[in-house]
Scaffold this motif. Structure first.
Motif, PDB file in Angstrom:
ATOM      1  N   GLU A   1       0.827  -1.207   0.000  1.00  0.00           N
ATOM      2  CA  GLU A   1       0.000   0.000   0.000  1.00  0.00           C
ATOM      3  C   GLU A   1       0.863   1.259   0.000  1.00  0.00           C
ATOM      4  N   THR A   2       1.970   1.233   0.748  1.00  0.00           N
ATOM      5  CA  THR A   2       2.801   2.430   0.905  1.00  0.00           C
ATOM      6  C   THR A   2       4.128   2.362   0.160  1.00  0.00           C
ATOM      7  N   GLY A   3       4.598   1.162  -0.215  1.00  0.00           N
ATOM      8  CA  GLY A   3       5.898   1.014  -0.848  1.00  0.00           C
ATOM      9  C   GLY A   3       7.045   0.909   0.142  1.00  0.00           C
ATOM     10  N   ARG A   4       6.762   0.793   1.427  1.00  0.00           N
ATOM     11  CA  ARG A   4       7.824   0.682   2.436  1.00  0.00           C
ATOM     12  C   ARG A   4       8.417  -0.731   2.390  1.00  0.00           C
ATOM     13  N   LEU A   5       9.733  -0.788   2.147  1.00  0.00           N
ATOM     14  CA  LEU A   5      10.442  -2.055   2.025  1.00  0.00           C
ATOM     15  C   LEU A   5      11.376  -2.246   3.212  1.00  0.00           C
ATOM     16  N   GLN A   6      11.346  -3.432   3.815  1.00  0.00           N
ATOM     17  CA  GLN A   6      12.262  -3.813   4.886  1.00  0.00           C
ATOM     18  C   GLN A   6      13.011  -5.060   4.448  1.00  0.00           C
ATOM     19  N   TRP A   7      14.282  -5.174   4.873  1.00  0.00           N
ATOM     20  CA  TRP A   7      15.013  -6.379   4.520  1.00  0.00           C
ATOM     21  C   TRP A   7      16.144  -6.666   5.494  1.00  0.00           C
ATOM     22  N   VAL A   8      16.496  -7.953   5.543  1.00  0.00           N
ATOM     23  CA  VAL A   8      17.669  -8.453   6.259  1.00  0.00           C
ATOM     24  C   VAL A   8      18.447  -9.302   5.277  1.00  0.00           C
ATOM     25  N   ASN A   9      19.736  -9.008   5.124  1.00  0.00           N
ATOM     26  CA  ASN A   9      20.586  -9.731   4.185  1.00  0.00           C
ATOM     27  C   ASN A   9      21.653 -10.491   4.968  1.00  0.00           C
ATOM     28  N   ALA A  10      21.592 -11.818   4.884  1.00  0.00           N
ATOM     29  CA  ALA A  10      22.525 -12.666   5.630  1.00  0.00           C
ATOM     30  C   ALA A  10      23.455 -13.393   4.663  1.00  0.00           C
ATOM     31  N   GLY A  11      24.364 -12.625   4.034  1.00  0.00           N
ATOM     32  CA  GLY A  11      25.397 -13.244   3.214  1.00  0.00           C
ATOM     33  C   GLY A  11      25.175 -13.228   1.724  1.00  0.00           C
ATOM     34  N   HIS A  12      24.048 -12.695   1.260  1.00  0.00           N
ATOM     35  CA  HIS A  12      23.795 -12.620  -0.175  1.00  0.00           C
ATOM     36  C   HIS A  12      24.432 -11.361  -0.778  1.00  0.00           C
ATOM     37  N   PRO A  13      24.660 -11.358  -2.093  1.00  0.00           N
ATOM     38  CA  PRO A  13      24.987 -10.095  -2.754  1.00  0.00           C
ATOM     39  C   PRO A  13      23.846  -9.101  -2.524  1.00  0.00           C
ATOM     40  N   ALA A  14      24.177  -7.823  -2.404  1.00  0.00           N
ATOM     41  CA  ALA A  14      23.146  -6.809  -2.170  1.00  0.00           C
ATOM     42  C   ALA A  14      22.194  -6.748  -3.358  1.00  0.00           C
ATOM     43  N   PRO A  15      20.880  -6.700  -3.117  1.00  0.00           N
ATOM     44  CA  PRO A  15      19.927  -6.569  -4.225  1.00  0.00           C
ATOM     45  C   PRO A  15      20.140  -5.268  -4.986  1.00  0.00           C
ATOM     46  N   MET A  16      19.645  -5.240  -6.223  1.00  0.00           N
ATOM     47  CA  MET A  16      19.760  -4.050  -7.054  1.00  0.00           C
ATOM     48  C   MET A  16      18.414  -3.349  -7.153  1.00  0.00           C
ATOM     49  N   LEU A  17      18.449  -2.022  -7.073  1.00  0.00           N
ATOM     50  CA  LEU A  17      17.249  -1.213  -7.238  1.00  0.00           C
ATOM     51  C   LEU A  17      17.188  -0.717  -8.676  1.00  0.00           C
ATOM     52  N   ILE A  18      16.068  -0.979  -9.346  1.00  0.00           N
ATOM     53  CA  ILE A  18      15.864  -0.573 -10.734  1.00  0.00           C
ATOM     54  C   ILE A  18      14.769   0.480 -10.751  1.00  0.00           C
ATOM     55  N   ARG A  19      15.104   1.647 -11.266  1.00  0.00           N
ATOM     56  CA  ARG A  19      14.141   2.751 -11.308  1.00  0.00           C
ATOM     57  C   ARG A  19      14.187   3.370 -12.707  1.00  0.00           C
ATOM     58  N   ALA A  20      13.017   3.584 -13.278  1.00  0.00           N
ATOM     59  CA  ALA A  20      12.943   4.144 -14.646  1.00  0.00           C
ATOM     60  C   ALA A  20      13.768   3.307 -15.621  1.00  0.00           C
ATOM     61  N   HIS A  21      13.711   1.975 -15.435  1.00  0.00           N
ATOM     62  CA  HIS A  21      14.327   1.008 -16.344  1.00  0.00           C
ATOM     63  C   HIS A  21      15.852   1.014 -16.331  1.00  0.00           C
ATOM     64  N   ARG A  22      16.447   1.484 -15.233  1.00  0.00           N
ATOM     65  CA  ARG A  22      17.902   1.415 -15.086  1.00  0.00           C
ATOM     66  C   ARG A  22      18.252   1.056 -13.649  1.00  0.00           C
ATOM     67  N   VAL A  23      19.359   0.323 -13.489  1.00  0.00           N
ATOM     68  CA  VAL A  23      19.858   0.041 -12.146  1.00  0.00           C
ATOM     69  C   VAL A  23      20.420   1.346 -11.582  1.00  0.00           C
ATOM     70  N   VAL A  24      19.865   1.777 -10.448  1.00  0.00           N
ATOM     71  CA  VAL A  24      20.284   3.058  -9.870  1.00  0.00           C
ATOM     72  C   VAL A  24      21.045   2.889  -8.558  1.00  0.00           C
ATOM     73  N   GLY A  25      21.139   1.659  -8.052  1.00  0.00           N
ATOM     74  CA  GLY A  25      21.880   1.473  -6.812  1.00  0.00           C
ATOM     75  C   GLY A  25      21.704   0.083  -6.243  1.00  0.00           C
ATOM     76  N   ARG A  26      22.368  -0.137  -5.108  1.00  0.00           N
ATOM     77  CA  ARG A  26      22.293  -1.408  -4.404  1.00  0.00           C
ATOM     78  C   ARG A  26      21.606  -1.193  -3.064  1.00  0.00           C
ATOM     79  N   LEU A  27      20.906  -2.213  -2.617  1.00  0.00           N
ATOM     80  CA  LEU A  27      20.283  -2.155  -1.296  1.00  0.00           C
ATOM     81  C   LEU A  27      21.279  -2.691  -0.272  1.00  0.00           C
ATOM     82  N   ASP A  28      22.257  -1.856   0.076  1.00  0.00           N
ATOM     83  CA  ASP A  28      23.256  -2.253   1.064  1.00  0.00           C
ATOM     84  C   ASP A  28      22.627  -2.281   2.453  1.00  0.00           C
TER      85      ASP A  28
END
Length: 400
Positions: A277-304
Motif C-alpha cells: 500500500e505504501t511502498g515501504r520495504l524492509q530487509w535483512v541480508n545474511a550473506g547474499h549479494p546486495a539486491p539491485m534497485l531498478i528505477r525508470a528502467h535502469r539500475v540506480v543502486g544497491r540495497l546495502d
C-alpha cells in the motif's frame, strides 16, 4: 423465462452459462488426465478445432503439448521465443493468427497471476462473444490444471524435457509459483540449472497488503544442500506464518539450521517485507549479494545493509534495513552463482556485467516475468549453457 413476481431476474441457462458449466459442474470429480478432453469438448461446442494445452517446461525454453487424448491435438513442443503461442505466453495476452481454414487463437492460461501455459484452438472465425467465452474457458482450464496438479505426476512429466536430479525434485516441490502478478505488486523468479539445482530456493507470500519474500542458498551441492535449503525454507514459512518480526525470522531460521546440521554448515539468506500500500520495504541480508534497485528502467543502486552472519552461524539479532520505493520500482535479488560463474579460464562475470544486461533488458519495458526469464537465459548463454553453481534470481515490482 422469469420466476416469482414481476421484475425477478431471468434464471434460465444461456448458451454461455451452459458452456462454462461443462467445466464447472465436472471439475470437482474430474481425474487429472481428463482435463484435456473436457476442455476439448467445451471448445468444440464453440466450433473450436485442434485444441492444444501447452505447458511451459522447467527450463522455460518451450511450450510442451499436454498428452494428446480425447480430442486434444498432438504436436511438437513450441519454442517460447519463436512461436505465436510463445508470444501469447510472454505477453500474457491472446494472440490471433489467420490460417487457411480460419483463425488460430492462443490464450494465456492464467491462475492467480501466474501463467500455467497456453490454450490454442482453431475456429472458422472469431467475434467478441467468442473471445469472451474463450477467455473464460482458459481461466477455468488454468484453475483446473493448478488444482489437479497437486495429486498427479502427469503435468510434471509433461513439463520435463530432460531428466531431473533428486535435489532438483526437492527444490521444485518447495517452490511457490514462479510468478505472481497482482494490481499492486508483481513477482517473478527463476532457478538455474532447472534440472540440477540443489541448494538455491526462494519463497514468497502475499498476506493482505504485505508481500513477504525470502531467498536462500545452502552451502555445497547435491542432496545435503537441498536438505539444508528445505529446513531453511520450512523454518522461514513457519516463522512468517506466526507473524513475528523480520529480525526474529532470521533468528528462527538460524536456530533451525544450527540444530540440524554441523557447526560448519550454513545457508546464506535474504528476507524482505514490502507494504504494497505504501511502498515501504524492509530487509535483512545474511550473506547474499546486495539486491539491485531498478528505477525508470535502469539500475540506480544497491540495497546495502549492515553485515549479518549467514543462517546457522549463530549471529546476533540483525538490524532491519528500510527504504521507501517509488511506484514502478523493481528490486532484483540474486544468489552469488549469478555473478561468480565464469567460462573456463576467464574472469567471473561480476556485478557490472549483470548491471549492463539488466539495463539492456529493461529498455524493452517488459513485465517482470519476461525480464526475469530473459535475464536468466542471457546469463546462461554467456556461460556456454553450463554452470558449476546454482544461479537464482527473483525480480519484484511495486506497482503503486
Amino acid at each position: 423465462m422469469t420466476v416469482g413476481g414481476r421484475g425477478d431476474p431471468d434464471l434460465s441457462e444461456s448458451f454461455g452459462e451452459e458452456l462454462l458449466g461443462l467445466l464447472l459442474d465436472r471439475a470437482h470429480e474430474l481425474p487429472p488426465h481428463m482435463v484435456g478432453p473436457l476442455v476439448a469438448t467445451t471448445v468444440a461446442r464453440l466450433g473450436g478445432r485442434e485444441p492444444q494445452i501447452l505447458l511451459q517446461d522447467y527450463g522455460l525454453q518451450q511450450l510442451v503439448p499436454l498428452d494428446a487424448a480425447g480430442g486434444v491435438a498432438a504436436g511438437d513442443p513450441q519454442p517460447i521465443n519463436r512461436s505465436d503461442a510463445g508470444r501469447c505466453f510472454l505477453e500474457s495476452r491472446p494472440v490471433e493468427v489467420p490460417t487457411a481454414d480460419g483463425v488460430r487463437v492462443h490464450l494465456p492460461l492464467l491462475d492467480g497471476g501466474d501463467q500455467v501455459g497456453v490454450l490454442s484452438v482453431t475456429l472458422d472465425g472469431i467475434d467478441d462473444d467468442a473471445r469472451r467465452l474463450l477467455r473464460r474457458i482458459a481461466g477455468l482450464a488454468a484453475d483446473l490444471l493448478q488444482t489437479k496438479n497437486g495429486y498427479t505426476d502427469l503435468f510434471f512429466r509433461t513439463r520435463r524435457s530432460e531428466p531431473m536430479s533428486v535435489p532438483a525434485e526437492i527444490q521444485w516441490s518447495l517452490l511457490p509459483p514462479l510468478s505472481m502478478v497482482m494490481p499492486r505488486v508483481a513477482v517473478a523468479g527463476v532457478l538455474e540449472p532447472a534440472y540440477a539445482v540443489a541448494g538455491d530456493s526462494f519463497d514468497y507470500a502475499l498476506n493482505g497488503d504485505v508481500l513477504h519474500l525470502a531467498m536462500v542458498d545452502a552451502m555445497g551441492h547435491g542432496l545435503d544442500a537441498a536438505t539444508m535449503a528445505t529446513v531453511a525454507i520450512g523454518a522461514y514459512r513457519h516463522a512468517r506464518r506466526i507473524s513475528i518480526e523480520l529480525s526474529e525470522i532470521y533468528l528462527f531460521m538460524d536456530r533451525a539450521v544450527a540444530e540440524q546440521f554441523d557447526p560448519d554448515h550454513f545457508v546464506t539468506a535474504q528476507m524482505m517485507r514490502l507494504d504494497t500500500e505504501t511502498g515501504r520495504l524492509q530487509w535483512v541480508n545474511a550473506g547474499h549479494p546486495a539486491p539491485m534497485l531498478i528505477r525508470a528502467h535502469r539500475v540506480v543502486g544497491r540495497l546495502d545493509s549492515p553485515t549479518t552472519l549467514p543462517v546457522g552461524f549463530g549471529g546476533a539479532q540483525p538490524q532491519v534495513s528500510t527504504m521507501a520505493l517509488e511506484p514502478g520500482d523493481r528490486v532484483l535479488c540474486f544468489t552469488d552463482g549469478l555473478i561468480e560463474e565464469h567460462e573456463s579460464g576467464q574472469e567471473q562475470f561480476g556485478e557490472e556485467q549483470l548491471i549492463d544486461w539488466v539495463n539492456q533488458l529493461e529498455q524493452a519495458d517488459h513485465g517482470v516475468r519476461a525480464v526475469a526469464r530473459e535475464l536468466s537465459h542471457t546469463l546462461k548463454r554467456a556461460r556456454g549453457e553450463t554452470t558449476s553453481d546454482d544461479a537464482t534470481l527473483v525480480l519484484f515490482e511495486w506497482r503503486g
